[in-house]
Design a protein around this motif. Structure first.
Motif, short mmCIF file in Angstrom:
data_model
loop_
_atom_site.label_atom_id
_atom_site.label_comp_id
_atom_site.label_asym_id
_atom_site.label_seq_id
_atom_site.Cartn_x
_atom_site.Cartn_y
_atom_site.Cartn_z
N ALA A 74 0.83 -1.22 0.00
CA ALA A 74 0.00 0.00 0.00
C ALA A 74 0.86 1.26 0.00
N ILE A 75 0.26 2.33 -0.50
CA ILE A 75 0.86 3.65 -0.40
C ILE A 75 0.27 4.33 0.84
N GLY A 76 1.13 4.93 1.64
CA GLY A 76 0.67 5.65 2.85
C GLY A 76 0.68 7.15 2.58
N VAL A 77 -0.49 7.77 2.78
CA VAL A 77 -0.63 9.20 2.48
C VAL A 77 -1.04 9.94 3.75
N GLU A 78 -0.33 10.99 4.09
CA GLU A 78 -0.58 11.73 5.33
C GLU A 78 -1.12 13.13 5.03
N LEU A 79 -2.20 13.47 5.71
CA LEU A 79 -2.75 14.82 5.63
C LEU A 79 -2.17 15.67 6.77
#
Ligand SMILES: [Zn+2]
Length: 345
Positions: free
Chosen positions: A96-101
Motif C-alpha cells: 500500500a501507499i501511505g498518504v498523510e494529511l
C-alpha cells in the motif's frame, strides 16, 4: 496535472529501507500525529530522526510531497495488525501507499484537503484502484491505537464516506485531474451534532466518547444521537471545563480528539511518574527503556535494569534539549519532554 507533486526523498535509514514495493493493491489514508506540522516539517523529522516509521507522501496547503518513492516500502501500519491481511491479502507496508494529511495550526484546511482528495484520485488512476474498495483509513486497520485521518476530518465536518465520494467524483471527471481542482467538497456536515442526528459520524463520536471513558451502557455506539449520548456529551463537557450544552461542536470535538489521542498513546508507552537513576530496577525502568527505544535512543536491553546503557540513552535524549540537564537521571522534566516526543511520533 492539476497539482504539482514534489519529489524530495529522504535519505536511506530506518525510515526508508529502499526495499521494493512489488505491487500497489491499496492506499492507507493517514493524518499526521502532530497537528500544525507542515509537509516539509514532517520530511525533516523523518529525514533527521529516521524513526522506524514513515509514509510515502505528506500533503499540506502548499505541497504534495513524496518523501519515499512510490515503488519502495514505507512503514506506516504495524505488521502485527490483521485487518489489512483480511481485507487485501497483504500487509499494508508491503502493498500500500501511505498518504498523510497535514492539518491544524496555520495550514489552510480546504487547500490541504483538496490536494489530499486530488492525490488519492491520482493514485487510484495510476494504480487502477477503486476508491470505494481500495482506500482504507489507518483507524480501520489499527483501531486500538489510531484515529487518523478521521480525527482530522471531523474537526472540519467531513466524514469518511464523504471523503471517499469526493475522491470518486474527482476520479470520474478525469478532466479535473488535469485541470486545477477548484470545487469545494460538497460533503461538509453541519456542526454541531445534536440530539436526533444519526449516521456514521455520530457513531465515530460515540466510539470516542466510550474510549474517553464516557460509556454508553444501554445503546452503545449505535449511530443514533439519543438522550444517553447527550448525557455522555454533557458529562464530558463538564469534566473538561467546556460549555455544557450537550451539543458536539468544534470545541467539544477538538477536546474529544485530544483526550482520545492522549489516552491511546499513554496506553502504548506509559511513563512512570517518579525519579529513576543508575542502580534502580523494575517494571518502571522497563517502561522508560521501551519509550527510549521507540524514540530511537536505544538503551540496548529492555531488562528493567537502569545501568550504564540506559543512563547513556537518557543522557543522549536530554542533550537534545537546552531545557534539560544531561545528568542521565530520569525525572519529571525528562518525562515531560519524552511525553511530548512520543505524542509527535
Ligand atoms: Zn496513521
Amino acid at each position: 496535472m492539476a497539482y504539482e507533486i514534489t519529489r524530495d526523498y529522504i535519505s536511506f535509514g530506518n525510515a526508508r529501507s529502499g526495499e521494493k514495493l512489488k505491487e500497489v493493491k491499496f492506499i492507507v489514508s493517514h493524518s499526521t500525529g502532530n497537528p500544525g506540522s507542515t509537509a516539509y516539517a514532517n520530511r525533516n523529522y523523518f529525514n533527521n530522526h529516521q524513526p522506524y516509521a514513515s509514509a510515502h507522501t505528506f500533503i499540506d496547503d502548499r505541497y504534495i510531497l513524496e518523501i519515499i518513492p512510490l515503488d519502495e516500502k514505507a512503514w506506516h501500519v504495524l505488521y502485527s495488525k490483521p485487518t489489512d491481511n483480511r481485507m487485501f491479502g497483504a500487509d499494508a507496508n508491503d502493498a500500500a501507499i501511505g498518504v498523510e494529511l497535514c492539518y491544524g495550526g496555520n495550514i489552510n484546511f480546504t487547500e490541504a484537503y483538496n490536494r489530499y482528495v486530488w492525490y488519492h484520485a491520482y493514485l487510484c488512476q495510476k494504480f487502477n484502484l477503486d476508491p470505494s474498495k481500495h482506500i482504507v483509513s489507518h483507524r480501520t486497520l489499527d483501531p486500538e491505537r489510531r484515529t487518523d485521518p478521521l480525527d482530522a476530518f471531523r474537526l472540519y465536518g467531513i466524514t469518511w464516506d464523504g471523503f471517499i465520494s469526493d475522491v470518486s467524483r474527482m476520479l470520474e471527471s478525469s478532466q479535473s485531474l488535469k485541470n486545477r481542482a477548484s470545487q469545494v467538497p460538497s460533503t461538509f456536515l453541519r456542526l454541531p451534532l445534536k440530539i436526533g442526528d444519526r449516521g456514521p459520524f455520530v457513531k465515530e463520536v460515540q466510539e470516542d466518547l466510550i474510549r474517553a471513558g464516557f460509556p454508553l451502557p444501554k445503546y452503545g455506539a449505535d449511530g443514533i444521537f439519543g438522550e444517553e449520548t447527550e448525557r455522555a456529551v454533557m458529562a464530558f463537557q463538564k469534566q473538561y471545563g467546556l460549555h455544557i450544552d450537550g451539543l458536539v461542536g468544534r470545541e467539544t470535538l477538538t477536546k474529544l480528539t485530544e483526550v482520545v489521542k492522549s489516552k491511546l498513546y499513554n496506553e502504548e508507552f506509559p511513563l512512570p511518574n517518579k525519579v529513576l537513576k543508575r542502580g534502580d530496577t523494575g517494571e518502571d525502568v522497563k517502561m522508560v527503556q521501551r519509550a527510549l527505544k521507540h524514540l530511537n535512543f536505544d538503551p540496548k536491553d529492555i531488562d528493567g535494569i537502569y545501568g550504564k546503557k540506559t543512563e547513556n540513552a537518557v543522557r543522549r535524549f536530554q542533550s537534545m534539549y537546552a531545557a534539560l540537564k544531561d545528568d542521565g537521571i530520569y525525572g519529571p522534566n525528562t518525562r515531560k519532554f519524552m511525553k511530548m516526543e512520543l505524542q509527535q511520533k
